[in-house]
Write an enzyme that holds these catalytic residues in place. Structure first.
Site, PDB file in Angstrom:
ATOM      1  N   LYS A   1       1.906  -3.421   7.197  1.00  0.00           N
ATOM      2  CA  LYS A   1       1.973  -3.691   5.759  1.00  0.00           C
ATOM      3  C   LYS A   1       3.422  -3.663   5.265  1.00  0.00           C
ATOM      4  CE  LYS A   1      -2.205  -4.302   3.943  1.00  0.00           C
ATOM      5  NZ  LYS A   1      -2.559  -5.369   2.989  1.00  0.00           N
TER       6      LYS A   1
ATOM      7  N   GLU B   1       0.314   3.617   1.845  1.00  0.00           N
ATOM      8  CA  GLU B   1       0.469   4.045   3.245  1.00  0.00           C
ATOM      9  C   GLU B   1       1.894   3.766   3.740  1.00  0.00           C
ATOM     10  OE1 GLU B   1      -1.362   5.300   6.224  1.00  0.00           O
ATOM     11  OE2 GLU B   1      -2.244   6.327   4.523  1.00  0.00           O
TER      12      GLU B   1
ATOM     13  N   TYR C   1      -1.082   0.581  10.693  1.00  0.00           N
ATOM     14  CA  TYR C   1      -1.461  -0.094   9.439  1.00  0.00           C
ATOM     15  C   TYR C   1      -0.257  -0.118   8.484  1.00  0.00           C
ATOM     16  CZ  TYR C   1      -3.551  -0.716   4.812  1.00  0.00           C
ATOM     17  OH  TYR C   1      -3.831  -1.151   3.527  1.00  0.00           O
TER      18      TYR C   1
ATOM     19  N   ARG D   1     -16.853   0.314  -2.427  1.00  0.00           N
ATOM     20  CA  ARG D   1     -15.935   0.745  -1.380  1.00  0.00           C
ATOM     21  C   ARG D   1     -16.640   0.732  -0.021  1.00  0.00           C
ATOM     22  NH1 ARG D   1     -10.776   1.050   0.446  1.00  0.00           N
ATOM     23  NH2 ARG D   1      -9.782   3.047   0.066  1.00  0.00           N
TER      24      ARG D   1
ATOM     25  N   THR E   1       0.815  -1.227   0.000  1.00  0.00           N
ATOM     26  CA  THR E   1       0.000   0.000   0.000  1.00  0.00           C
ATOM     27  C   THR E   1       0.846   1.273   0.000  1.00  0.00           C
ATOM     28  OG1 THR E   1      -1.428   1.334   1.436  1.00  0.00           O
ATOM     29  CG2 THR E   1      -0.177  -0.380   2.510  1.00  0.00           C
TER      30      THR E   1
HETATM   31  P1  NAP Z   1     -11.565  -4.311   2.361  1.00  0.00           P
HETATM   32  O1  NAP Z   1     -12.728  -3.968   1.507  1.00  0.00           O
HETATM   33  O2  NAP Z   1     -11.477  -3.766   3.734  1.00  0.00           O
HETATM   34  O3  NAP Z   1     -11.474  -5.905   2.428  1.00  0.00           O
HETATM   35  C1  NAP Z   1     -10.666  -6.568   3.360  1.00  0.00           C
HETATM   36  C2  NAP Z   1     -10.957  -8.049   3.287  1.00  0.00           C
HETATM   37  O4  NAP Z   1     -10.128  -8.737   4.236  1.00  0.00           O
HETATM   38  C3  NAP Z   1     -12.421  -8.413   3.657  1.00  0.00           C
HETATM   39  O5  NAP Z   1     -12.827  -9.453   2.785  1.00  0.00           O
HETATM   40  C4  NAP Z   1     -12.292  -8.941   5.073  1.00  0.00           C
HETATM   41  O6  NAP Z   1     -13.286  -9.865   5.433  1.00  0.00           O
HETATM   42  C5  NAP Z   1     -10.940  -9.660   4.953  1.00  0.00           C
HETATM   43  N1  NAP Z   1     -10.345  -9.981   6.243  1.00  0.00           N
HETATM   44  C6  NAP Z   1     -10.107  -9.138   7.283  1.00  0.00           C
HETATM   45  N2  NAP Z   1      -9.545  -9.823   8.297  1.00  0.00           N
HETATM   46  C7  NAP Z   1      -9.441 -11.114   7.898  1.00  0.00           C
HETATM   47  C8  NAP Z   1      -8.962 -12.279   8.509  1.00  0.00           C
HETATM   48  N3  NAP Z   1      -8.458 -12.278   9.756  1.00  0.00           N
HETATM   49  N4  NAP Z   1      -8.986 -13.453   7.814  1.00  0.00           N
HETATM   50  C9  NAP Z   1      -9.512 -13.487   6.568  1.00  0.00           C
HETATM   51  N5  NAP Z   1      -9.984 -12.408   5.930  1.00  0.00           N
HETATM   52  C10 NAP Z   1      -9.949 -11.225   6.584  1.00  0.00           C
HETATM   53  O7  NAP Z   1     -10.200  -3.895   1.634  1.00  0.00           O
HETATM   54  P2  NAP Z   1      -9.931  -3.565   0.083  1.00  0.00           P
HETATM   55  O8  NAP Z   1     -10.117  -2.113  -0.122  1.00  0.00           O
HETATM   56  O9  NAP Z   1     -10.627  -4.531  -0.755  1.00  0.00           O
HETATM   57  O10 NAP Z   1      -8.366  -3.813   0.015  1.00  0.00           O
HETATM   58  C11 NAP Z   1      -7.828  -5.082  -0.333  1.00  0.00           C
HETATM   59  C12 NAP Z   1      -6.390  -5.164   0.139  1.00  0.00           C
HETATM   60  O11 NAP Z   1      -5.612  -4.149  -0.471  1.00  0.00           O
HETATM   61  C13 NAP Z   1      -6.206  -4.975   1.632  1.00  0.00           C
HETATM   62  O12 NAP Z   1      -5.115  -5.797   2.018  1.00  0.00           O
HETATM   63  C14 NAP Z   1      -5.825  -3.523   1.781  1.00  0.00           C
HETATM   64  O13 NAP Z   1      -5.071  -3.325   2.947  1.00  0.00           O
HETATM   65  C15 NAP Z   1      -5.008  -3.325   0.520  1.00  0.00           C
HETATM   66  N6  NAP Z   1      -4.994  -1.984  -0.055  1.00  0.00           N
HETATM   67  C16 NAP Z   1      -6.175  -1.344  -0.334  1.00  0.00           C
HETATM   68  C17 NAP Z   1      -6.141  -0.109  -0.946  1.00  0.00           C
HETATM   69  C18 NAP Z   1      -7.405   0.619  -1.296  1.00  0.00           C
HETATM   70  O14 NAP Z   1      -7.337   1.826  -1.546  1.00  0.00           O
HETATM   71  N7  NAP Z   1      -8.545  -0.064  -1.384  1.00  0.00           N
HETATM   72  C19 NAP Z   1      -4.899   0.469  -1.283  1.00  0.00           C
HETATM   73  C20 NAP Z   1      -3.747  -0.226  -1.017  1.00  0.00           C
HETATM   74  C21 NAP Z   1      -3.792  -1.467  -0.427  1.00  0.00           C
HETATM   75  P3  NAP Z   1     -14.667  -9.456   6.184  1.00  0.00           P
HETATM   76  O15 NAP Z   1     -15.645  -9.173   5.069  1.00  0.00           O
HETATM   77  O16 NAP Z   1     -14.970 -10.676   6.968  1.00  0.00           O
HETATM   78  O17 NAP Z   1     -14.362  -8.251   7.017  1.00  0.00           O
HETATM   79  O1  F7E Z   2      -8.878   8.337   4.230  1.00  0.00           O
HETATM   80  C1  F7E Z   2      -9.172  11.778   5.430  1.00  0.00           C
HETATM   81  C2  F7E Z   2      -8.291  10.828   6.192  1.00  0.00           C
HETATM   82  O2  F7E Z   2      -9.929   6.301   5.196  1.00  0.00           O
HETATM   83  C3  F7E Z   2      -8.366   9.187   3.228  1.00  0.00           C
HETATM   84  C4  F7E Z   2      -7.274   2.278   2.729  1.00  0.00           C
HETATM   85  O3  F7E Z   2      -7.827   1.592   1.637  1.00  0.00           O
HETATM   86  O4  F7E Z   2      -6.056   3.748   1.275  1.00  0.00           O
HETATM   87  C5  F7E Z   2      -7.003   3.718   2.324  1.00  0.00           C
HETATM   88  O5  F7E Z   2      -6.525   4.401   3.458  1.00  0.00           O
HETATM   89  C6  F7E Z   2      -8.055  10.553   3.811  1.00  0.00           C
HETATM   90  C7  F7E Z   2      -7.266  10.505   5.111  1.00  0.00           C
HETATM   91  O6  F7E Z   2      -8.300   6.120   3.262  1.00  0.00           O
HETATM   92  C8  F7E Z   2     -12.457  11.595   6.919  1.00  0.00           C
HETATM   93  O7  F7E Z   2      -7.749  11.455   7.351  1.00  0.00           O
HETATM   94  C9  F7E Z   2     -11.096  13.148   6.289  1.00  0.00           C
HETATM   95  O8  F7E Z   2      -6.288  11.499   5.087  1.00  0.00           O
HETATM   96  O9  F7E Z   2     -10.508   7.004   2.840  1.00  0.00           O
HETATM   97  P1  F7E Z   2      -9.505   6.905   3.900  1.00  0.00           P
HETATM   98  P2  F7E Z   2      -6.775   5.968   3.678  1.00  0.00           P
HETATM   99  O10 F7E Z   2      -6.528   6.240   5.090  1.00  0.00           O
HETATM  100  O11 F7E Z   2      -5.976   6.762   2.693  1.00  0.00           O
HETATM  101  C10 F7E Z   2      -4.776   3.168   1.593  1.00  0.00           C
HETATM  102  C11 F7E Z   2      -3.911   3.269   0.372  1.00  0.00           C
HETATM  103  C12 F7E Z   2      -4.893   1.811   2.154  1.00  0.00           C
HETATM  104  O12 F7E Z   2      -4.025   0.973   1.959  1.00  0.00           O
HETATM  105  C13 F7E Z   2      -5.977   1.590   3.152  1.00  0.00           C
HETATM  106  O13 F7E Z   2      -6.253   0.209   3.314  1.00  0.00           O
HETATM  107  O14 F7E Z   2      -9.290  11.170   4.148  1.00  0.00           O
HETATM  108  N1  F7E Z   2     -10.497  11.963   6.003  1.00  0.00           N
HETATM  109  N2  F7E Z   2     -12.287  12.956   6.853  1.00  0.00           N
HETATM  110  C14 F7E Z   2     -11.328  10.971   6.382  1.00  0.00           C
HETATM  111  N3  F7E Z   2     -11.202   9.636   6.288  1.00  0.00           N
HETATM  112  C15 F7E Z   2     -12.245   8.884   6.731  1.00  0.00           C
HETATM  113  N4  F7E Z   2     -12.161   7.547   6.612  1.00  0.00           N
HETATM  114  N5  F7E Z   2     -13.372   9.455   7.288  1.00  0.00           N
HETATM  115  C16 F7E Z   2     -13.535  10.813   7.395  1.00  0.00           C
HETATM  116  O15 F7E Z   2     -14.540  11.295   7.904  1.00  0.00           O
END
Ligand code: NAP
Ligand code: F7E
Length: 359
Positions: free
Chosen positions: A164, A134, A160, A198, A132
């Site tokens: 990662k 992050e 987090y 999402r 990620t």
């Molecule tokens: P998400 O919607 O939060 O999905 C996370 C998945 O992990 C869900 O299916 C959840 O299952 C499962 N999970 C959580 N804990 C588990 C456990 N102990 N054993 C088995 N499964 C478990 O995340 P996403 O946005 O699809 O992201 C997919 C991956 O990419 C994640 O690893 C995330 O950290 C990474 N990532 C995401 C982004 C982004 O912007 N979306 C960016 C960079 C990296 P439940 O349904 O049971 O909760």
């Molecule tokens: O926050 C700001 C918050 O929670 C984005 C995950 O998929 O992407 C995701 O992580 C920004 C941050 O995503 C609110 O402070 C303001 O600066 O949508 P987010 P994230 O933290 O960037 C990375 C790449 C991953 O890997 C992660 O798994 O938005 N923000 N106000 C807020 N964020 C939330 N959630 N809620 C608010 O009310």
């Protein structure tokens, strides 16, 4: 027929990736926690129930923190490709639950690597790890870097990001281990990617969902935290293509590579709100600053800041440079920022029963 194992299949990326791999003719095995509802709503939303009935999509109960779950799955289904997407993926929650986050996001990955080795499957399987942006955390502020690529130093700012990053290095090491067999692995360093699926805890979906509810008269105000944070937001459907492409690399394990997947554009949370309002025909007017900043449409208060949504430490700017993925994988984002926002907004308006104006 190839078999793919997806951990995290009930999540945004897992369900969209499952759809992609099924279209490509894979048999897909999804690791699903027993606490998840069945059939999971995202798989239902994508219309994958027929695949469940036909057996091309199999949901197997288990938990990534339980090594026996992984060993049993690998033994039973002998996957050719593993996509490790399971995670505690909410950055804000990670500050409150760092041990749980480390256990899922780091120990879970160790479990997969250990299981592959224990079953002597190093040559048989390819592993994708969901790394990620992050992990770059503070590079913009500390190193004054305006974009991040594969050579940018990591500087995580959250539990987090830490978990990662530990997992990332473990997966990279698995293709270079000096003793024992190497495993073909690839880490996708993905920047934020969003979709109609999402989670509602993430800021983009929180915004589109709330604005649709405000439009429908079901909610008054959208409360947000840090409006200044800048993120590089892409469309999840484009990004799962890159995951698959990364696992089609050729050559020996130690020549496999990791890739940054991003759009190369960055916007503030405030700009996301403005773009979403534009889809509704609303022009938002901002007044005040910091915790007192407010957004008005005409004279109606629509957005306000609530400090409870601020994080103990927030990443100030992320903007990925996907040049390597473009050059080597031929990957590029297909969906523009405005298209992404419009898709999410249209979906959430439809959920509220509001007709969406033709684009
Ligand atoms: P998400 O919607 O939060 O999905 C996370 C998945 O992990 C869900 O299916 C959840 O299952 C499962 N999970 C959580 N804990 C588990 C456990 N102990 N054993 C088995 N499964 C478990 O995340 P996403 O946005 O699809 O992201 C997919 C991956 O990419 C994640 O690893 C995330 O950290 C990474 N990532 C995401 C982004 C982004 O912007 N979306 C960016 C960079 C990296 P439940 O349904 O049971 O909760
Ligand atoms: O926050 C700001 C918050 O929670 C984005 C995950 O998929 O992407 C995701 O992580 C920004 C941050 O995503 C609110 O402070 C303001 O600066 O949508 P987010 P994230 O933290 O960037 C990375 C790449 C991953 O890997 C992660 O798994 O938005 N923000 N106000 C807020 N964020 C939330 N959630 N809620 C608010 O009310």
């Amino acid at each position: 027929m190839k078999t793919a194992l997806i951990t995290g299949i009930t999540g945004q990326d897992g369900s969209i990736l499952a759809e992609l791999l099924l279209k490509k003719g894979y048999r897909v095995i999804g690791l699903m926690r027993r606490i998840s509802t069945e059939p999971p709503y995202r798989l239902r939303h994508l219309g994958l129930e027929d695949s469940l009935h036909s057996g091309s999509l199999i949901l197997a109960g288990g938990d990534i923190t339980d090594i026996n779950s992984i060993i049993n799955l690998l033994k039973k289904y002998q996957p050719d490709e593993i996509y490790n997407l399971a995670a505690q993926s909410d950055v804000a929650i990670a500050f409150e639950q760092p041990h749980l986050t480390a256990s899922i996001n780091y120990i879970g990955v160790l479990n997969i690597l250990t299981a592959i080795r224990a079953l002597n499957m190093e040559d048989a399987v390819r592993l994708y790890q969901a790394s990620t942006s992050e992990m770059f955390g503070g590079t913009a502020r500390e190193l004054k870097l305006q974009t991040q690529d594969e050579k940018t130093p990591f500087w995580p700012l959250s539990p987090y990001g830490n978990a990662k990053l530990a997992a990332h290095f473990e997966v990279v090491r698995a293709r270079h281990v000096e003793h024992g067999k190497q495993i073909r692995t690839a880490c996708g360093i993905l920047f934020n990617h969003e979709s109609e699926l999402r989670g509602e805890n993430f800021v983009t979906r929180k915004i589109t969902k709330a604005l649709a509810r405000i439009k429908a008269g079901k909610q008054d105000i959208l409360y947000l935290g840090n409006l200044e944070a800048k993120r590089d937001w892409g469309y999840a459907r484009d990004y799962v293509e890159a995951m698959w492409q990364m696992l089609q690399q050729e050559g020996p394990a130690d020549q496999w590579q990791d890739f940054v997947i991003a759009t190369g554009e960055t916007r503030t949370v405030r700009q996301f709100v403005e773009a979403a309002c534009k889809c509704l025909g609303w022009s938002i007017r901002w007044e005040g600053a910091g915790n007192n900043e407010k957004g008005y449409v005409d004279d109606k208060l629509v957005v306000a800041v609530n400090p409870k949504f601020f994080r103990p430490n927030d990443v100030y700017l992320l903007c990925g440079n996907p040049a390597k993925a473009k050059k080597i994988l031929g990957w590029r984002p297909k969906t523009s920022f405005d298209e992404l926002v419009a898709k999410m907004m249209a979906h959430d308006l439809k959920q509220e029963g509001i007709a969406v104006p033709a684009a």
